[in-house]
Design a protein around this motif. Structure first.
Motif, PDB file in Angstrom:
ATOM      1  N   CYS A 295      19.040   5.491  -5.648  1.00 50.60           N
ATOM      2  CA  CYS A 295      18.691   4.064  -5.632  1.00 50.60           C
ATOM      3  C   CYS A 295      18.753   3.548  -4.201  1.00 50.60           C
ATOM      4  O   CYS A 295      19.635   3.932  -3.431  1.00 50.60           O
ATOM      5  N   VAL A 296      17.800   2.704  -3.851  1.00 52.32           N
ATOM      6  CA  VAL A 296      17.800   2.018  -2.558  1.00 52.32           C
ATOM      7  C   VAL A 296      17.867   0.521  -2.813  1.00 52.32           C
ATOM      8  O   VAL A 296      17.135  -0.002  -3.660  1.00 52.32           O
ATOM      9  N   ILE A 297      18.743  -0.153  -2.082  1.00 56.03           N
ATOM     10  CA  ILE A 297      18.885  -1.607  -2.180  1.00 56.03           C
ATOM     11  C   ILE A 297      18.493  -2.193  -0.831  1.00 56.03           C
ATOM     12  O   ILE A 297      19.150  -1.938   0.183  1.00 56.03           O
ATOM     13  N   MET A 298      17.403  -2.942  -0.801  1.00 54.76           N
ATOM     14  CA  MET A 298      16.927  -3.532   0.453  1.00 54.76           C
ATOM     15  C   MET A 298      17.358  -4.986   0.530  1.00 54.76           C
ATOM     16  O   MET A 298      16.863  -5.822  -0.227  1.00 54.76           O
ATOM     17  N   MET A 299      18.277  -5.259   1.457  1.00 51.63           N
ATOM     18  CA  MET A 299      18.725  -6.627   1.729  1.00 51.63           C
ATOM     19  C   MET A 299      18.264  -7.075   3.107  1.00 51.63           C
ATOM     20  O   MET A 299      18.666  -8.121   3.593  1.00 51.63           O
ATOM     21  N   ARG A 300      17.434  -6.269   3.732  1.00 50.14           N
ATOM     22  CA  ARG A 300      16.956  -6.570   5.082  1.00 50.14           C
ATOM     23  C   ARG A 300      15.431  -6.603   5.110  1.00 50.14           C
ATOM     24  O   ARG A 300      14.777  -5.599   4.846  1.00 50.14           O
ATOM     25  N   PRO A 301      14.833  -7.771   5.436  1.00 42.51           N
ATOM     26  CA  PRO A 301      13.379  -7.819   5.580  1.00 42.51           C
ATOM     27  C   PRO A 301      12.956  -7.111   6.860  1.00 42.51           C
ATOM     28  O   PRO A 301      13.702  -7.064   7.837  1.00 42.51           O
ATOM     29  N   THR A 302      11.779  -6.522   6.855  1.00 37.29           N
ATOM     30  CA  THR A 302      11.283  -5.846   8.049  1.00 37.29           C
ATOM     31  C   THR A 302       9.788  -6.080   8.192  1.00 37.29           C
ATOM     32  O   THR A 302       9.076  -6.248   7.199  1.00 37.29           O
ATOM     33  N   GLN A 303       9.320  -6.080   9.428  1.00 39.51           N
ATOM     34  CA  GLN A 303       7.892  -6.149   9.718  1.00 39.51           C
ATOM     35  C   GLN A 303       7.343  -4.767  10.072  1.00 39.51           C
ATOM     36  O   GLN A 303       6.172  -4.636  10.427  1.00 39.51           O
ATOM     37  N   SER A 304       8.187  -3.741   9.991  1.00 35.49           N
ATOM     38  CA  SER A 304       7.790  -2.385  10.375  1.00 35.49           C
ATOM     39  C   SER A 304       7.461  -1.553   9.141  1.00 35.49           C
ATOM     40  O   SER A 304       8.323  -1.313   8.294  1.00 35.49           O
ATOM     41  N   LEU A 305       6.227  -1.097   9.054  1.00 35.12           N
ATOM     42  CA  LEU A 305       5.838  -0.207   7.960  1.00 35.12           C
ATOM     43  C   LEU A 305       6.656   1.077   8.004  1.00 35.12           C
ATOM     44  O   LEU A 305       7.062   1.599   6.953  1.00 35.12           O
ATOM     45  N   SER A 306       6.917   1.591   9.199  1.00 32.02           N
ATOM     46  CA  SER A 306       7.711   2.822   9.329  1.00 32.02           C
ATOM     47  C   SER A 306       9.084   2.652   8.704  1.00 32.02           C
ATOM     48  O   SER A 306       9.531   3.488   7.911  1.00 32.02           O
ATOM     49  N   LEU A 307       9.765   1.565   9.049  1.00 32.31           N
ATOM     50  CA  LEU A 307      11.092   1.331   8.487  1.00 32.31           C
ATOM     51  C   LEU A 307      11.030   1.129   6.983  1.00 32.31           C
ATOM     52  O   LEU A 307      11.876   1.623   6.234  1.00 32.31           O
ATOM     53  N   TYR A 308      10.019   0.390   6.529  1.00 36.69           N
ATOM     54  CA  TYR A 308       9.903   0.123   5.093  1.00 36.69           C
ATOM     55  C   TYR A 308       9.788   1.420   4.306  1.00 36.69           C
ATOM     56  O   TYR A 308      10.465   1.606   3.283  1.00 36.69           O
ATOM     57  N   LEU A 309       8.938   2.328   4.755  1.00 36.04           N
ATOM     58  CA  LEU A 309       8.768   3.590   4.033  1.00 36.04           C
ATOM     59  C   LEU A 309      10.027   4.439   4.127  1.00 36.04           C
ATOM     60  O   LEU A 309      10.409   5.115   3.160  1.00 36.04           O
ATOM     61  N   GLN A 310      10.685   4.431   5.285  1.00 33.74           N
ATOM     62  CA  GLN A 310      11.942   5.166   5.395  1.00 33.74           C
ATOM     63  C   GLN A 310      12.999   4.577   4.458  1.00 33.74           C
ATOM     64  O   GLN A 310      13.731   5.309   3.786  1.00 33.74           O
ATOM     65  N   PHE A 311      13.087   3.249   4.423  1.00 33.26           N
ATOM     66  CA  PHE A 311      14.026   2.593   3.503  1.00 33.26           C
ATOM     67  C   PHE A 311      13.745   3.003   2.063  1.00 33.26           C
ATOM     68  O   PHE A 311      14.599   3.527   1.348  1.00 33.26           O
ATOM     69  N   SER A 312      12.532   2.695   1.622  1.00 34.56           N
ATOM     70  CA  SER A 312      12.220   2.763   0.193  1.00 34.56           C
ATOM     71  C   SER A 312      12.150   4.187  -0.328  1.00 34.56           C
ATOM     72  O   SER A 312      12.539   4.442  -1.473  1.00 34.56           O
ATOM     73  N   MET A 313      11.690   5.136   0.498  1.00 32.23           N
ATOM     74  CA  MET A 313      11.530   6.508   0.026  1.00 32.23           C
ATOM     75  C   MET A 313      12.804   7.332   0.160  1.00 32.23           C
ATOM     76  O   MET A 313      12.826   8.498  -0.228  1.00 32.23           O
ATOM     77  N   ARG A 314      13.859   6.723   0.695  1.00 31.16           N
ATOM     78  CA  ARG A 314      15.140   7.418   0.807  1.00 31.16           C
ATOM     79  C   ARG A 314      15.618   7.912  -0.560  1.00 31.16           C
ATOM     80  O   ARG A 314      16.320   8.925  -0.656  1.00 31.16           O
ATOM     81  N   ALA A 315      15.233   7.224  -1.636  1.00 34.80           N
ATOM     82  CA  ALA A 315      15.704   7.586  -2.980  1.00 34.80           C
ATOM     83  C   ALA A 315      14.803   8.576  -3.701  1.00 34.80           C
ATOM     84  O   ALA A 315      15.087   8.939  -4.843  1.00 34.80           O
ATOM     85  N   MET A 316      13.714   9.011  -3.066  1.00 32.21           N
ATOM     86  CA  MET A 316      12.693   9.756  -3.806  1.00 32.21           C
ATOM     87  C   MET A 316      12.842  11.275  -3.747  1.00 32.21           C
ATOM     88  O   MET A 316      11.931  12.001  -4.161  1.00 32.21           O
ATOM     89  N   ASN A 317      13.981  11.790  -3.259  1.00 28.28           N
ATOM     90  CA  ASN A 317      14.232  13.227  -3.396  1.00 28.28           C
ATOM     91  C   ASN A 317      14.208  13.577  -4.883  1.00 28.28           C
ATOM     92  O   ASN A 317      14.861  12.910  -5.691  1.00 28.28           O
TER      93      ASN A 317
END
Length: 464
Positions: free
Chosen positions: A286-308
């Motif tokens: 599970c990933v919990i995002m409490m930080r908004p970002t304008q970076s697509l790179s960071l967003y994908l790193q954040f959100s896909m961290r749980a996809m193993n």
């Protein structure tokens, strides 16, 4: 030695095909959690077996240690490999032997001067640069450092064949955002403007975790260290084992907490921009995002961290800040290119200066040092940055992936149409525009608020 997955073998074969075609500087797009380091290790194994030397660059110490283990397990002749952080290598570039191959991990950073200094020092070396996101937030392209781009496997295909876990995605509901209040004279109330401009986080994180991911191991991304510490406290107070880790955490303590997390003794790890790129934490569900970002790179790193992947697993992404509205689902298919998206005339790599739009007359200008609008003279409101984002206690809703992806297809069609219109109006002045639609496109091209088009259109008689 790692057994290569078929999509990794496909990527490796594509790299060798491009080398045979004469390409010497190859950028490879490979989605997060799909073994970028394994791919580079296999290429390094084949290269060192033939006596070729490899220079391997990363940008963080943790990634050096992790990559070294992978290379050794893959059977790479490490006597022919120089591996280290770019920050160190760039200071000692004159002491390095010329490599046959330069490999760069997280290569969306490659435009930085530190990388360019090393690249320019060894122009004869083959370059293989791997990243999940060949994209820069400032719009700069990669044509100056790469002569071809190899796109990765489609997200749908990787999920279908079990190489990535499917997801459930929760986001804030469609709340009425018409928060601006008007004064007796019909103008906007300054305080309501300031409040509307504040970023929002839809809470309660503990409540949403228990509702949608109870018992899952999670990583939570907070917007600063203080909020990360408070978030860990909130989970612990609710009886859910949690720990906070940040850049100031001593290495021994950080390693100890990460190991406890890997061992399942900690359920939630909270952090502020630490667990983004590269670090291998395979048991994140599970990933919990409490930080908004304008970076697509960071967003994908954040959100896909749980996809193993794991048999029967469905990853849960809980997005408290509606990053989804900026980037779409992490499983959306994306068209990658070496070309940048810079505004015409901007120098390569030039920093983009932030602008402000006046909420009264819609003029756009550089804010730095200004307390009043240079056009209408109205006092500019100053959002209270010290207080942090506004927290709103609202239940999140699950995203319909089919509807979201259909919406994305429509958006792409509109982008193609919009691109043609933008090209047409690029060299026009406002007085050459003939209707409201053209004014609206002109406003978007120049970063004006929609109200600008209305005001000008009213004067021109386009609005009755």
């Amino acid at each position: 030695m790692y057994k290569l997955r078929n999509y990794q073998e496909v990527t490796i074969n594509r790299i060798y095909e491009q080398l045979k075609l004469g390409h010497r500087s190859i950028m490879v797009q490979q989605p997060p959690r799909t073994g970028k380091t394994v791919i580079m290790a296999e290429i390094a194994r084949r290269a060192t077996r033939k006596g070729n030397s490899v220079l391997f660059l990363v940008h963080r110490k943790e990634l050096v240690d992790q990559a070294r283990r992978t290379f050794e397990e893959q059977g790479v002749d490490m006597s022919l490999v120089t591996m280290g952080m770019v920050q160190t290598m760039t200071r000692h570039v004159g002491e390095l032997s010329e490599p046959t191959i330069i490999m760069i991990d997280e290569a969306h950073h490659v435009l930085a001067k530190s990388y360019r200094r090393i690249i320019d020092a060894f122009p004869r070396a083959v370059r293989i640069m791997v990243t999940a996101t060949p994209w820069r937030m400032n719009g700069a392209g990669f044509e100056g450092v790469a002569d071809c781009l190899i796109p990765g496997q489609s997200m749908g295909n990787l999920i279908k064949h079990g190489f990535l876990a499917p997801i459930r995605y929760f986001r804030p509901p469609d709340i009425n955002t018409a928060e601006l209040k008007t004064k007796a004279n019909g103008e906007f109330d300054e305080q309501s403007v300031a409040e509307a401009l504040k970023p929002k986080i839809y809470s309660n994180a503990v409540k949403m975790y228990l509702a949608h991911a109870r018992g899952m191991q999670a990583i939570a991304y907070a917007y600063n260290v203080q909020s990360a510490k408070q978030l860990a406290k909130n989970f612990n107070d609710a009886g859910i084992s949690a720990a906070e880790v940040d850049g100031a955490t001593p290495k021994e303590e950080r390693d100890r907490l990460i190991q406890r997390y890997r061992d399942g003794k900690i359920t939630i790890l909270t952090n502020a921009e630490l667990f983004t790129e590269g670090l291998d934490l395979p048991n994140v569900d599970c990933v919990i995002m409490m930080r908004p970002t304008q970076s697509l790179s960071l967003y994908l790193q954040f959100s896909m961290r749980a996809m193993n992947p794991r048999a029967g697993k469905t990853a849960v992404i809980i997005d408290h800040v509606d990053n989804l509205s900026r980037f779409g689902l992490p499983i959306d298919e994306r068209s990658w290119t070496l070309k940048g998206t810079q505004t015409a005339g901007r120098k390569h790599g030039e920093t983009i200066t932030p602008t402000t739009t006046c909420p009264y007359c819609f003029a756009t200008f550089y804010r730095k040092g200004r307390k009043t609008c240079p056009i209408c003279g109205r006092k500019l409101t100053v959002p209270d940055e010290e207080s942090g984002p506004v927290h709103i206690d609202a239940d999140l809703v699950e995203v319909s992936q089919a509807k979201q992806q259909a919406k994305r297809r429509v958006e792409i069609a509109h982008m193609i149409r919009d691109s043609e219109m933008m090209k047409w109006i690029a060299d026009k002045t406002p007085d050459q525009l003939e209707n409201m639609i053209q004014l609206q496109y002109y406003a978007r091209l120049h970063g004006y608020k929609p109200g600008w088009a209305y005001v000008v259109g009213k004067k021109r008689g386009f609005v009755r």
